[in-house]
Scaffold this active site. Structure first.
Site, PDB file in Angstrom:
ATOM      1  N   GLY A   1       6.416  -0.361  -1.275  1.00  0.00           N
ATOM      2  CA  GLY A   1       7.385  -0.440  -2.343  1.00  0.00           C
ATOM      3  C   GLY A   1       7.386   0.363  -3.339  1.00  0.00           C
TER       4      GLY A   1
ATOM      5  NE  ARG B   1       7.790  -3.377   1.589  1.00  0.00           N
ATOM      6  CZ  ARG B   1       6.947  -3.395   0.492  1.00  0.00           C
ATOM      7  NH1 ARG B   1       5.736  -3.030   0.919  1.00  0.00           N
ATOM      8  NH2 ARG B   1       7.347  -3.888  -0.683  1.00  0.00           N
TER       9      ARG B   1
ATOM     10  CG  ASP C   1      -3.322  -4.710   1.226  1.00  0.00           C
ATOM     11  OD1 ASP C   1      -4.680  -4.148   1.124  1.00  0.00           O
ATOM     12  OD2 ASP C   1      -2.883  -5.755   1.844  1.00  0.00           O
TER      13      ASP C   1
ATOM     14  CB  THR D   1       1.423  -1.683  -5.552  1.00  0.00           C
ATOM     15  OG1 THR D   1       2.084  -2.876  -5.757  1.00  0.00           O
ATOM     16  CG2 THR D   1      -0.120  -1.738  -5.768  1.00  0.00           C
TER      17      THR D   1
ATOM     18  CG  ASP E   1       2.487  -6.324  -6.009  1.00  0.00           C
ATOM     19  OD1 ASP E   1       3.394  -6.677  -6.626  1.00  0.00           O
ATOM     20  OD2 ASP E   1       2.542  -6.514  -4.917  1.00  0.00           O
TER      21      ASP E   1
ATOM     22  CG  ASP F   1      -1.870  -6.477  -4.720  1.00  0.00           C
ATOM     23  OD1 ASP F   1      -1.853  -5.028  -5.240  1.00  0.00           O
ATOM     24  OD2 ASP F   1      -1.445  -7.051  -3.918  1.00  0.00           O
TER      25      ASP F   1
ATOM     26  NE  ARG G   1       4.898  -9.176   0.494  1.00  0.00           N
ATOM     27  CZ  ARG G   1       5.509  -8.008   0.911  1.00  0.00           C
ATOM     28  NH1 ARG G   1       6.849  -8.339   1.121  1.00  0.00           N
ATOM     29  NH2 ARG G   1       5.159  -6.919   0.762  1.00  0.00           N
TER      30      ARG G   1
HETATM   31  O1  F6P Z   1       4.262  -4.699  -3.203  1.00  0.00           O
HETATM   32  C1  F6P Z   1       5.148  -4.736  -4.190  1.00  0.00           C
HETATM   33  C2  F6P Z   1       6.304  -5.681  -4.189  1.00  0.00           C
HETATM   34  O2  F6P Z   1       7.205  -5.413  -5.216  1.00  0.00           O
HETATM   35  C3  F6P Z   1       5.883  -7.100  -4.165  1.00  0.00           C
HETATM   36  O3  F6P Z   1       5.652  -7.497  -5.421  1.00  0.00           O
HETATM   37  C4  F6P Z   1       6.938  -7.874  -3.459  1.00  0.00           C
HETATM   38  O4  F6P Z   1       6.708  -9.180  -3.058  1.00  0.00           O
HETATM   39  C5  F6P Z   1       7.320  -6.806  -2.501  1.00  0.00           C
HETATM   40  O5  F6P Z   1       7.010  -5.651  -3.006  1.00  0.00           O
HETATM   41  C6  F6P Z   1       8.914  -6.883  -1.995  1.00  0.00           C
HETATM   42  O6  F6P Z   1       9.190  -5.959  -1.254  1.00  0.00           O
HETATM   43  P1  F6P Z   1      10.452  -5.340  -0.634  1.00  0.00           P
HETATM   44  O7  F6P Z   1      11.342  -4.673  -1.725  1.00  0.00           O
HETATM   45  O8  F6P Z   1      10.133  -4.477   0.364  1.00  0.00           O
HETATM   46  O9  F6P Z   1      11.092  -6.532  -0.391  1.00  0.00           O
END
Ligand code: F6P
Length: 324
Positions: free
Chosen positions: A13, A74, A105, A128, A130, A132, A174
């Site tokens: 992300g 991704r 991660d 990120t 997050d 995390d 998430r």
């Molecule tokens: O990992 C960052 C994040 O923003 C999370 O908080 C979220 O769950 C996820 O990416 C959403 O990803 P995408 O934009 O691929 O749906």
């Protein structure tokens, strides 16, 4: 080994501050007379050989921009042996001698697998929203995302107070409640629901009813996307069954990922970028830059991906009195 050609990529992300970090890596490496190659679309671009030469001017005027000029993805293909082999062949053909990757991660799990069958030095930078990742107190983008949430929830609270409503606001995360927890404390949320804690709907309803008895006329509950109650809409539906109140739901979604990075994110991104280049040129590999509150550290990538960041229980406990 004297690394001459460094590749930089962003993966997973996007997060505000990634561009500031790319700028720092590129200019730091160029100042050390190294060549820098940008890999577009993260590991996907590695597999497809999407390489661009970067110079000091390629990163002009990006410090303040959200997103990533290198784009991101991704990559499922990178998780296969065939994908990794293709990526490795392309890196060798391009003469890449060191890799810096900004991501979360998933990015580092990919790197750990990739590093098992090649010897190209690799340094990760935590990027990120997050916040995390194990081994670092900070990940690029967290502060900007947090401030975006605060701005949005402050506005929602105006409506909540004017209409005497209860709002469930869903924020990203998430697998981690870090954004939800910090935002909940910073916004004065009634309750904060996170993946790290079981959501008990009956207990939640009781608390909300008690707050009405304490003459609260409006409330905001912050829900992390990965909460085990199934997200803000599901939780609101469940609460509605036993709590007769004017309830609304707002999902903040991807506005949390965009925007111009805050001063903190620009500074942290710049620090991480410079230290990642220094680490690579000092012969480090399979490490991630981290922040311990004072300075940039280096932690083994294997450790980063094997452990979870413990969530701040003390901050959680504060909400018991803050929401009175
Ligand atoms: O990992 C960052 C994040 O923003 C999370 O908080 C979220 O769950 C996820 O990416 C959403 O990803 P995408 O934009 O691929 O749906």
């Amino acid at each position: 080994m004297n690394i001459q050609k460094i590749a930089i990529l962003t993966s997973g992300g996007d997060s505000p501050g990634m561009n500031a970090c790319i700028r720092s890596v590129v200019r730091c490496a160029i100042s050390q007379k190294r060549n820098v190659i940008g890999i577009m679309r993260g590991y996907e671009g590695m597999i497809h050989g999407e390489f661009v030469e970067l110079n000091a001017r390629s990163v002009s005027n990006i410090l303040q921009r959200g997103g990533t000029i290198l784009k991101t993805a991704r990559s499922k293909a990178f998780m296969t042996t065939e994908g990794m082999k293709k990526a490795y062949d392309n890196l060798c053909e391009e003469g890449i001698e060191g890799i810096i990757a900004i991501g979360g991660d998933g990015t580092f799990k990919g790197a750990v697998a990739f590093n098992k069958f090649n010897n190209i030095p690799f340094i990760g930078i935590p990027g990120t929203i997050d916040n995390d990742l194990f081994g670092t107190d900070y990940t690029i983008g967290f502060d900007t995302a947090l401030n975006t949430i605060i701005d949005a929830v402050d506005k929602i609270k105006d409506t909540a107070a004017s209409h005497d409503r209860l709002f469930f606001v869903e924020v990203m995360g998430r697998d981690s409640g870090c954004l939800a927890l910090y935002a909940g404390i910073a916004c004065g949320a009634e309750e904060i629901l996170m993946p790290e804690q079981k959501t008990d709907i009956n207990a939640l309803v009781e608390k909300l009813k008690e707050s009405v008895l304490r003459r609260k006329t409006s409330s905001v509950v912050i829900v992390a996307e990965g909460d085990d109650g199934g997200g803000a809409f599901k939780i609101a539906e469940a609460v509605k069954k036993s709590f007769d109140y004017d309830i609304k739901v707002t999902v903040l979604g991807h506005i949390q990922r965009g925007g111009s990075p805050t001063a903190k994110d620009r500074l942290m991104a710049t620090r991480f970028g410079a230290e990642a280049v220094a680490a690579l040129l000092n012969g480090q590999t399979n490490k991630m830059t981290g922040w311990n509150g004072k300075e940039v550290t280096l932690i083994d990538l294997e450790k980063v991906v094997k452990q979870h960041n413990p969530f701040d229980k003390r901050l959680v406990s504060y909400n018991n009195f803050l929401s009175l």
